[in-house]
Write an enzyme that holds these catalytic residues in place. Structure first.
Site, mmCIF file in Angstrom:
data_model
loop_
_atom_site.group_PDB
_atom_site.id
_atom_site.type_symbol
_atom_site.label_atom_id
_atom_site.label_comp_id
_atom_site.label_asym_id
_atom_site.label_seq_id
_atom_site.Cartn_x
_atom_site.Cartn_y
_atom_site.Cartn_z
ATOM 1 N N ASP A 207 4.268 9.135 8.955
ATOM 2 C CA ASP A 207 3.223 8.434 9.346
ATOM 3 C C ASP A 207 3.349 6.998 8.204
ATOM 4 O O ASP A 207 2.878 7.854 7.003
ATOM 5 C CB ASP A 207 1.880 9.379 8.541
ATOM 6 N N TYR A 232 -2.964 -2.418 12.195
ATOM 7 C CA TYR A 232 -4.282 -3.047 11.720
ATOM 8 C C TYR A 232 -4.914 -2.983 10.452
ATOM 9 O O TYR A 232 -5.893 -3.854 10.385
ATOM 10 C CB TYR A 232 -5.228 -2.119 12.457
ATOM 11 N N ARG A 382 -11.140 1.852 -3.323
ATOM 12 C CA ARG A 382 -9.606 1.927 -3.375
ATOM 13 C C ARG A 382 -10.087 0.544 -3.422
ATOM 14 O O ARG A 382 -10.476 -0.453 -2.207
ATOM 15 C CB ARG A 382 -9.853 2.216 -1.432
HETATM 16 C C1 LIG Z 1 -2.472 7.367 7.255
HETATM 17 C C2 LIG Z 1 -3.542 7.300 8.317
HETATM 18 N N1 LIG Z 1 -3.112 8.153 9.451
HETATM 19 C C3 LIG Z 1 -4.528 8.141 10.893
HETATM 20 C C4 LIG Z 1 -4.923 6.908 11.059
HETATM 21 C C5 LIG Z 1 -5.750 7.317 12.951
HETATM 22 O O1 LIG Z 1 -5.068 5.959 12.806
HETATM 23 P P1 LIG Z 1 -6.089 5.591 14.314
HETATM 24 O O2 LIG Z 1 -7.322 6.100 14.386
HETATM 25 O O3 LIG Z 1 -5.592 4.363 15.143
HETATM 26 O O4 LIG Z 1 -5.194 6.932 15.477
HETATM 27 C C6 LIG Z 1 -5.346 6.304 9.681
HETATM 28 C C7 LIG Z 1 -6.221 5.480 10.353
HETATM 29 O O5 LIG Z 1 -7.112 4.774 8.822
HETATM 30 C C8 LIG Z 1 -4.751 6.451 8.779
HETATM 31 O O6 LIG Z 1 -4.809 6.233 7.581
#
Ligand SMILES: Cc1ncc(COP(=O)(O)O)c(C=O)c1O
Length: 422
Positions: A207, A232, A382
């Site tokens: 991720d 974003y 943060r």
């Molecule tokens: C590390 C991480 N993974 C996954 C997500 C989830 O992303 P989404 O809401 O675009 O599916 C976020 C959202 O902030 C995130 O910070």
């Protein structure tokens, strides 16, 4: 040089900053606002503001459906190819689609089906909880035959690398980790974890939500298999902009998209009833892309490519080291605890500070002191450094206002309850 806690010193550092001019490429209406939430929602590039007008008025309003053949249809790959340059991938290995969570589901299910006979999935307790929920859903979808092992961090800050490596046995199908973890900012060594996983026959899914545009990522250099991430945050793609996914070229034909839809079909406008996947990265698409927010990802990626990831990382490290030094001098004596790695090489581009009154301090910063950080339970404030536009003066001001929030007891004016979105 010893870091000094004074405004002129911060301004001197800003004058020496080779990337300083990029700040003017963003919409900044309130120069006094200290915006340290670019790790949640990046600022609006001026070029995106201009493009939004053209997209709505020209491409949609005037060209109407003709725009699909004038660029819209290819946007997921075209912007994906640009992002590939930023993330060390080749053209045709990254595509923009859906949300991070949906992409995680698609790639996790695809990988688990491919790794037939292997039943364990490894992750850590620093991972974004939603990623864990998605993996739990993937396991249920596949009939409950897999076990998810959540390996605990030794201290809530650093990744449990030794324990992860020790758990990598021949029954592990998939390792899923946040490359930069969302709370502490710990940064995994992608190449080392990938090599160890491959030695055990496991695939790794990274991720990159907190890494893309904030730390150098070399997917192919690290031999990475799969990755996902949002656009974003440091990519400045805009609220809820669609996410990206990476599949290593020689895995693409071996993995099937579990949400097979017409945008991933070989000839979607033939409307055949049988699904025949488009070869390559495109078969990981499902439905019609959200063109307006998809198109608005491009200007932010262009800015990062123009600045160069190495220069951005050098500035980010200089700024986080500066912040750590000011924390030590000014904030530590006032009860703030550093909840990020001290070693800059193992740290992404945000710093977490804990404090017993963290939530109330955060409220004081937002409502009274014109600082926008974000808050992650139980007590993390943060501070996100987005080197395209964060200044040393911003960081100096943030520390000064964090000091005042405590010294002047400003936090005491705020209640301890938290709303739904923090
Ligand atoms: C590390 C991480 N993974 C996954 C997500 C989830 O992303 P989404 O809401 O675009 O599916 C976020 C959202 O902030 C995130 O910070």
């Amino acid at each position: 040089m010893t870091v000094r806690f004074d405004r002129d010193y911060a301004r001197t550092l800003d004058r020496q900053d080779l990337l300083a001019a990029f700040r003017d490429r963003f919409v900044i209406d309130d120069p006094a606002l200290v915006y340290l939430d670019g790790n949640s929602l990046g600022r609006l590039p001026r070029a995106s503001q201009a493009l939004a007008g053209d997209l709505v008025t020209g491409q949609w309003g005037e060209r109407l459906i003709r725009s699909w053949n004038e660029g819209w249809f290819d946007l997921p790959e075209r912007i994906g190819d640009k992002l590939a340059r930023l993330l060390g991938a080749d053209a045709g290995e990254i595509i923009i689609a859906d949300s991070t969570s949906v992409n995680l589901f698609k790639l996790a299910v695809a990988a688990l089906r491919h790794q037939a006979g292997r039943t364990r999935i490894l992750t850590d307790d620093l991972n974004f909880p939603s990623d864990v929920y998605v993996l739990q859903g993937a396991i249920e979808t596949l009939g409950g035959r897999h076990a998810l092992e959540i390996i605990p961090s030794p201290d809530g800050i650093h990744g449990p690398v030794d324990a992860l490596l020790a758990s990598l046995r021949e029954d592990v199908a998939l390792v899923v980790l946040s490359h930069t973890v969302f709370k502490s900012g710990y940064l995994y060594d992608m190449a080392a974890i990938t090599a160890a996983a491959h030695a055990a026959g496991a695939l790794v899914l990274w991720d990159l939500s907190h890494s893309a545009g904030s730390v150098p990522v070399d997917l192919n250099g690290a031999g990475a298999d799969l990755a996902i991430g949002c656009t974003y945050k440091y990519l400045n793609g805009g609220p809820g902009a669609p996410a990206f996914l990476f599949v290593r070229r020689n895995l693409q034909e071996r993995l099937a998209n579990p949400i097979s839809g017409w945008m991933g079909q070989h000839a979607p406008f033939d409307f055949a009833l049988a699904y025949a996947p488009e070869p390559g990265i495109r078969h990981f698409l499902t439905g019609t892309p959200p063109v307006l927010s998809l198109a608005l990802i491009e200007p932010g990626v262009d800015l990062l490519l123009e600045a160069g990831m190495d220069a951005l990382r050098a500035k980010s490290v200089a700024q986080s080291e500066y912040l750590v030094a000011l924390w030590e001098q000014v904030l530590r004596p006032r009860g703030y605890v550093l909840k990020s790695p001290r070693d800059a090489a193992r740290r992404g581009s945000h710093l977490s500070l804990g404090h017993a009154e963290g939530w109330r301090i955060n409220q004081a910063l937002i409502r009274e002191l014109n600082v926008l950080p974000d808050f992650r339970a139980p007590d993390n404030i943060r501070l996100g450094i987005a080197p395209l536009y964060t200044t040393f003066a911003d960081l100096h001001e943030a520390v000064e206002r964090l000091r005042r929030a405590v010294d002047d007891q400003i936090y005491a004016r705020y209640a301890s309850q938290r709303p739904v979105v923090t």
